[in-house]
Each structure stands twice: as C-alpha cells, then as structure tokens.
Design a protein around this motif. Structure first.
Motif, PDB file in Angstrom:
ATOM      1  N   UNK A 150       0.789  -1.243   0.000  1.00 52.27           N
ATOM      2  CA  UNK A 150       0.000   0.000   0.000  1.00 52.27           C
ATOM      3  C   UNK A 150       0.813   1.281   0.000  1.00 52.27           C
ATOM      4  N   UNK A 151       1.995   1.280  -0.641  1.00 54.69           N
ATOM      5  CA  UNK A 151       2.842   2.488  -0.662  1.00 54.69           C
ATOM      6  C   UNK A 151       2.294   3.502  -1.657  1.00 54.69           C
ATOM      7  N   UNK A 152       1.829   4.614  -1.126  1.00 54.38           N
ATOM      8  CA  UNK A 152       1.207   5.632  -1.990  1.00 54.38           C
ATOM      9  C   UNK A 152       2.234   6.295  -2.910  1.00 54.38           C
ATOM     10  N   UNK A 153       3.498   6.439  -2.430  1.00 51.56           N
ATOM     11  CA  UNK A 153       4.509   7.103  -3.266  1.00 51.56           C
ATOM     12  C   UNK A 153       4.812   6.274  -4.521  1.00 51.56           C
ATOM     13  N   UNK A 154       4.846   4.959  -4.368  1.00 53.20           N
ATOM     14  CA  UNK A 154       5.165   4.108  -5.527  1.00 53.20           C
ATOM     15  C   UNK A 154       3.978   4.112  -6.495  1.00 53.20           C
ATOM     16  N   UNK A 155       2.784   4.033  -5.924  1.00 57.46           N
ATOM     17  CA  UNK A 155       1.579   4.044  -6.765  1.00 57.46           C
ATOM     18  C   UNK A 155       1.496   5.379  -7.526  1.00 57.46           C
ATOM     19  N   UNK A 156       1.840   6.482  -6.842  1.00 58.61           N
ATOM     20  CA  UNK A 156       1.782   7.806  -7.485  1.00 58.61           C
ATOM     21  C   UNK A 156       2.799   7.883  -8.627  1.00 58.61           C
ATOM     22  N   UNK A 157       3.995   7.316  -8.412  1.00 59.61           N
ATOM     23  CA  UNK A 157       5.024   7.345  -9.467  1.00 59.61           C
ATOM     24  C   UNK A 157       4.556   6.530 -10.672  1.00 59.61           C
TER      25      UNK A 157
END
Ligand SMILES: Cc1ncc(COP(=O)(O)O)c(C=O)c1O
Length: 456
Positions: free
Chosen positions: A60-67
């Motif tokens: 659930x890492x939002x930074x990776x999903x955003x990238x």
C-alpha cells in the motif's frame, strides 16, 4: 465456482489452474505496511514480503503508486528494441551507481528467471564473440533454484524440481553444497568443482552460476570464504565467467544493494529482480562488467533477444521510485544494522525448540534449518512434511511464512525462510519473532508424538 465473497479457493472451486491441487488458497484482498487482510477481514503479519520476498517496502505504498500513475499518464509503454525512454535510461544509471565497482551496463527484463536466462545468453555471447565457440557448459551448486523456465531449471541439480521436463534441458554440471553436513570448510566443494571442470573440459565451460547467499533453496546460506577464494582462482586459471543470481538478494535484502559487495569475490554478471519492483511491478535486470560489454562491443555488436516489456517506461518508473524510497528512508542501512540483532532475537526465541538446528541470517534474509531432534543431525522423515506443517500452523497464528522440504533431493532437509519487509518496525519484528516461536513450539509438540513411534 469461486465468487467475490469466498475466503478460500480450492482446486474444484476455481477456473485458475492451481499450483498445488490439494492446497486451500486463502483469498487476500488488501495490504497495508507489513499486514495483509483476507476476504473475511482477518489480518496476517507478512514475515515473507508478500510470500516471495519481493514486497521489500511493504504493502500500500502511496509514493510508488503515485510514481506509476504519473508515468502511465505520460507514457506507459514503448518497446525498447528500437526505442528507449528516460525512465529506462535513468534506472540504468542508478543501478550502475549502486552496483559493485566495474559494472557498467544494464539490461532490463520482467522477472527473475528471465534475468537468469539473459545472464546465460550474455555469458555465451561473450565467449562466442571472443572466438571461444566451444564454451557453453555451466557449473552450479546442485541445491539451488534459479527459476521455472527450461534454461533456469537446467541450472539446478535437483531431480525433484526438474522431473518430468528434464528431457528438454541441457546437461549442465552440479556440485554439492558445502554445508555443515557435507563440507564445512568448502574444500570438498572445490574438489567437486575441479572434477566438474575436468569432466566438462575446462575450455568448454561458459560460467559458474550461483546465488551469493541462497534464498529458498538453502535459506540464508553462503559457502565458506575458502570456497569463494578457490572459485576466483579457478576463474583466473580457466577463463569462465561467474554469474550471481541476485534475484532475491539484490536491492537490499542482505543489507547491501547487492550481496556481491559482502563477499571476497566480484562476479562478472549479476541478475536481479524481486526487490527492484518491490511487488509493485514485474521488473528484473542483468548487470554486466565492462570487460563483458567490451567483448560484445568488439564482436557481434548486438544482442537483440528480448521481451515485450523489457525496459518499459512504467516498470522503470516504479523501479526508480523504489530505489528513491530505499535511499530516502535509509532502509538498506536499517536492514544492515538491524539484521544481525533480528537473527539473534529469532535464535533466542527458538533456542528450546528441539528440531531447530540453526538460525542463519544475512540482513533480512533469515533461514531456519530443521533436523531430527532425536540425533540432532539427520533430515526429518520427508513423509511427515514438517516444514509444510510450519507454514500451516503459522497461518493459523496469523503469520505468513515460507518453508520447503527438498529432502528427497539429498542436499538439504526441512527449512523455513523469514524475510520481512525492510519497513517493518521494531514492534512488528518482535511480533513476527513471537509468532514464529509460538508456531515452532506447537509443531515441535506434534512432531514429538509423531516421531515416538518411528525408528531414528
Ligand atoms: C533465487 C531465485 N532465482 C530465480 C527466481 C525466479 O524468479 P521469477 O519467479 O521472478 O522468475 C527465484 C524465484 O523465487 C529465486 O528465488
């Protein structure tokens, strides 16, 4: 057939071709940090980074999903055979910076077996381009796993894994592992290597292929220093290449960007995969040293075999975000610093469990080796499926583990892995250790009664 509300799927209830037909497959619906949740809302501690050791950053890492999202909106895909893209170029630069000195080129693929196959092909290309057409054969430790494709299965010496597909495979040569049981000094493995070189004819050997620190095949095991030194001597004498399978160990798992950094030997080729995508995308990479590149640059000047998704912008953008997160949060330093204490804590928690022979550890790649508690040496009887029972009981205790039972292949017995996400807090690690100890004590009690009736 399985529907959206099912919490468990079995072979008879699914259109998915199951990996094991007698297994019950719990349905997992979401994950956050080091926790995953099943379809009934029950939560499990993920001591195995997604089960395969890939999810090094947790779920659930939002930074990776955003990238990933930002890249997909800009340009998700172009094929790298005739085109390139900034994400691929930048990730290659990053990996060259992070790799041991001398690695200068990177080839992207989409997973571990593909990376290993690419390494085999690059090694062969290197020799052919230098005019050594006869070099093709590979020597590798028998107790290994390098992937499920024909070429990577041929790299293991375990009949149990290859059957019935060995008819499609090249006959490579294998040496037994230099574990405490067979060869604690590494000298026997070196003698076996010499015999293999002799049997093949040293001028036909392309590469020695191995994991620097084993993952599932022999959890957290690495041969003694003497073996690595002897291997380097033989490379210098006979001219084969050394390929490291860092599918699991690469990108931080052992507390180094690459496990090769921690050994007294520098390989010529490194294949890596799982931690590069951290469970957010399918990506792998092959890194080569300048002399390997030079041979191809002076020879055929091409290596066009590849896959549709190699170096795709979306996968490489995820790889870049993963590397950025590891750096920003100092996670590799954390694994290096915390790993030895984690091993000690696990060993202390398991010290009174009679079938635990040893707890090994390199960073967050830990391994537990089991023996028959009656002589504290023999493999456990394979039909008891003790390591399989460890995973089942752990799951009942809401802990995800991964154990193997390669006993019938003759090189290793029942064993378990413990490979938590790098982002685990101290409290989460302590809870994982506690649940592991509870699980193994429970399995030990069951085992005692099962063994009572049997001869040693
Ligand atoms: C050491 C090692 N090499 C290679 C592979 C194969 O990687 P993949 O499953 O991504 O093809 C694995 C997978 O578990 C592995 O553990």
């Amino acid at each position: 057939m399985a529907g959206p509300r099912d919490t468990v799927v079995i072979a008879q209830s699914t259109h998915v071709l199951p990996l094991e037909f007698n297994r019950r497959y719990p349905v997992l619906k979401r994950g956050q940090g080091v926790w995953v949740e099943d379809a009934s809302g029950k939560r499990y501690l993920d001591a195995m980074s997604g089960g395969s050791m890939a999810a090094t950053l947790g779920h659930g890492r939002k930074d990776i999903v955003a990238a990933a999202r930002a890249q997909a909106e800009k340009l998700s895909y172009v094929h790298n055979e005739r085109l390139t893209n900034p994400a691929q170029e930048q990730l290659a630069r990053e990996l060259v910076d992070l790799a041991p000195k001398g690695f200068t080129r990177v080839r992207f693929v989409t997973g571990g077996a593909e990376a290993n196959e690419m390494a085999i092909q690059i090694a062969r290309r290197y020799h052919v381009d230098r005019g050594e057409e006869k070099r093709w054969q590979i020597i590798s430790p028998a107790q290994a796993y390098h992937g499920p494709t024909m070429a990577t299965l041929a790299l293991t010496g375990r009949p149990g894994l290859k059957r019935p597909f060995e008819v499609y495979m090249s006959n490579h040569l294998h040496i037994p592992p230099s574990t405490w049981r067979f060869d604690p000094t590494g000298e026997e493995a070196l003698k076996a290597l010499d015999r293999a070189l002799e049997a093949a004819g040293p001028a036909t050997v392309s590469a020695y292929f191995c994991e620097p620190i084993s993952a599932a095949a022999l959890p957290s095991y690495s041969p003694p220093k003497r073996f690595w030194e002897g291997l380097a001597e033989r490379r210098a004498r006979h001219g084969f290449l050394i390929c490291f399978d860092e599918i699991v160990t690469g990108i931080g798992r052992t507390g180094h960007w690459f496990a090769a950094e921690s050994l007294p030997i520098v390989p010529d080729i490194i294949a890596t995969a799982k931690g590069l995508g951290a469970g957010y995308t399918a990506i792998g990479a092959v890194l080569i040293r300048e002399h390997v590149y030079d041979a191809i640059a002076k020879g055929s000047r091409k290596f066009t075999l590849g896959h549709t998704w190699d170096g795709a912008p979306l996968s490489c953008a995820v790889g870049l975000a993963v590397v950025a997160a590891l750096k920003k949060e100092g996670l590799i330093e954390r694994v290096r610093e915390r790993g030895p204490r984690l091993r000690d804590e696990l060993a202390a928690a398991l010290k009174d469990v009679p079938f635990v022979h040893e707890v090994r550890g390199h960073g967050y790649l830990l391994g537990i080796e089991y023996v028959d508690p009656r002589d504290r040496r023999s493999f456990l009887p394979p039909e008891l499926r003790t390591a399989g029972r460890v995973d089942d009981v752990a799951f009942e205790n809401e802990l995800i583990t991964y154990s193997t039972m390669p006993t019938r292949d003759g090189f290793a017995g029942d064993q378990s892995l413990f490979a938590p996400p790098f982002t685990s807090t101290d409290a989460e690690l302590a809870e994982m250790v506690a649940r592991y100890a509870t699980t193994l004590k429970q399995v030990a009690r069951e085992l005692e009664s099962k063994l009572e009736a049997r001869p040693v």
